[in-house]
Design an enzyme around this catalytic site. Structure first.
Site, PDB file in Angstrom:
ATOM      1  N   GLN A   1       0.860  -1.246  -0.179  1.00  0.00           N
ATOM      2  CA  GLN A   1       0.033  -0.161   0.044  1.00  0.00           C
ATOM      3  C   GLN A   1       0.982   1.309  -0.075  1.00  0.00           C
ATOM      4  OE1 GLN A   1      -3.115   0.664  -0.183  1.00  0.00           O
ATOM      5  NE2 GLN A   1      -3.996  -1.372  -0.524  1.00  0.00           N
ATOM      6  N   SER A   2       1.959   1.214  -0.603  1.00  0.00           N
ATOM      7  CA  SER A   2       2.749   2.479  -0.728  1.00  0.00           C
ATOM      8  C   SER A   2       2.134   3.568  -1.485  1.00  0.00           C
ATOM      9  CB  SER A   2       4.022   1.909  -1.589  1.00  0.00           C
ATOM     10  OG  SER A   2       4.815   3.222  -1.971  1.00  0.00           O
ATOM     11  N   ASN A   3       2.109   4.653  -0.641  1.00  0.00           N
ATOM     12  CA  ASN A   3       1.826   5.950  -1.214  1.00  0.00           C
ATOM     13  C   ASN A   3       2.783   6.544  -2.251  1.00  0.00           C
ATOM     14  OD1 ASN A   3      -0.461   6.054   0.723  1.00  0.00           O
ATOM     15  ND2 ASN A   3       0.883   6.295   2.119  1.00  0.00           N
TER      16      ASN A   3
END
Ligand SMILES: *Cc1c(COP(=O)(O)O)cnc(C)c1O
Length: 340
Positions: free
Chosen positions: A75-77
């Protein structure tokens, strides 16, 4: 310090607002709390990586890259913001996602940031937790070169001296905003991970002799490791700015007491912070970074760490898109009362 000497593209919505948090201040009984809205940088719902990418993408284009490679957690921004700007610049984007949580649910693996990575047309690949991600990016770069492409590797979180310039710039921007409204900032608090945000802020504030202490709330590493990472990058960033030896070790302070079970795993204090900001300020934090950063700020306020008659700025680094990857882990009831 003159940032226009460094190649930069301009796509972030700047300056981001600096707003008072009246209800949160009342609820906690002071200090006066402010929020610097770097969740509003504009690029594919915003976040702190956008400022770094202004400098990183300018560097990529100056090296004639036609492809960018980066890595992050599922879930890397950072991955999402990189995918978005690569799309806008017409570059191919390859993202390696490390499974750091072991979560197997559909929302975590496919919704939130992952959904947006795909909408932006990035090529995604997942790798097990503990993989040497830097080496994996190098391997991929070699393959892409054999296919005739010109890849540019962006480190995880965009954290190197080029990317950290985005937060040197943010420090200068914040000083102007505070000066304009005669606000004396006593403390600046934010979530710290791959370290570029804090390193850039420290380099910018120390380089300006602003005398504003920065407190990074850790989300992964223990305090010793986090401070060592931030200090190393702050020094390299200052060198890159032509200001060697200005950073003292004591300028770098992190607190990793709010990591909980580990990276990407929200704790009760994270959930409390996320719902408090949502319900008192109408502001969305995230379950991985800003929720833990705010949990740290709230707990330190309750413990009397800050003078009640002081002004504390929380830097909101973004990440709310990840909420949609964590629907069952936010403490929100799964059912709604049937009415009529
Ligand atoms: C990446 C990130 C951070 C941490 O910033 P670093 O520069 O990696 O230390 C904080 N908050 C959010 C929402 C992020 O995506």
């Amino acid at each position: 310090m003159h940032l226009s000497r460094y190649p930069r593209l301009h796509f972030a919505h700047l300056p981001t607002p600096l707003e008072p948090m009246m209800r949160l201040t009342d609820h906690l009984g002071g200090p006066r709390l402010w929020i610097k809205r770097d969740d509003c940088t504009g690029l594919s719902s915003g976040g702190n990586k956008t400022r770094k990418l202004e400098f990183l993408m300018a560097d990529a284009l100056s090296k004639k890259a036609d492809t960018v490679i980066t890595q992050g957690a599922t879930q890397s921004n950072h991955a999402r913001q990189t995918a978005a700007i690569a799309a806008k610049l017409g570059l191919q984007c390859h993202i390696l996602l490390e499974d750091r949580t072991g979560y197997t649910d559909e929302a975590y693996g496919h919704n939130g940031n992952v959904l947006l990575d795909q909408l932006h047309g990035a090529t995604l690949a997942t790798l097990p937790g503990g993989t040497d991600m830097a080496a994996a990016m190098e391997d991929l770069a070699q393959k892409l070169k054999q296919d005739g492409r010109t890849p540019y590797i962006i480190p995880g979180g965009g954290s190197n001296p080029v990317g950290a310039l985005g937060y040197v710039n943010a420090a200068l921007e914040l000083l102007v905003q505070a000066n304009d409204r005669a606000l004396v900032i006593d403390h600046l608090v934010h979530a710290t991970g791959s370290s570029g945000t804090q390193a850039g802020l420290v380099a910018g504030l120390v380089g300006s002799r602003a005398n504003i202490p920065v407190l990074g709330i850790g989300v992964r590493a223990d305090r010793a490791k986090q401070e060592a990472m931030v200090f190393d990058l702050a020094c390299r960033t200052a060198d890159y700015l032509g200001l060697p030896d200005i950073i003292r070790r004591e300028d770098v302070v992190a607190n990793s007491d709010y990591v909980g079970e580990g990276y990407g795993v929200p704790s009760d204090s994270t959930r409390e912070a996320v719902s408090m900001l949502a319900q008192l300020e109408g502001i969305l934090l995230d379950p991985v970074y800003s929720g833990k950063g705010m949990a740290g700020l709230i707990d330190l306020i309750r413990k009397g760490h800050f003078d009640k008659d002081s002004d504390v700025v929380f830097l909101h680094t973004g990440g709310s898109v990840a909420l949609f990857g964590y629907p069952g882990r936010l403490g929100v009831p799964a059912t709604i009362a049937a009415g009529g």
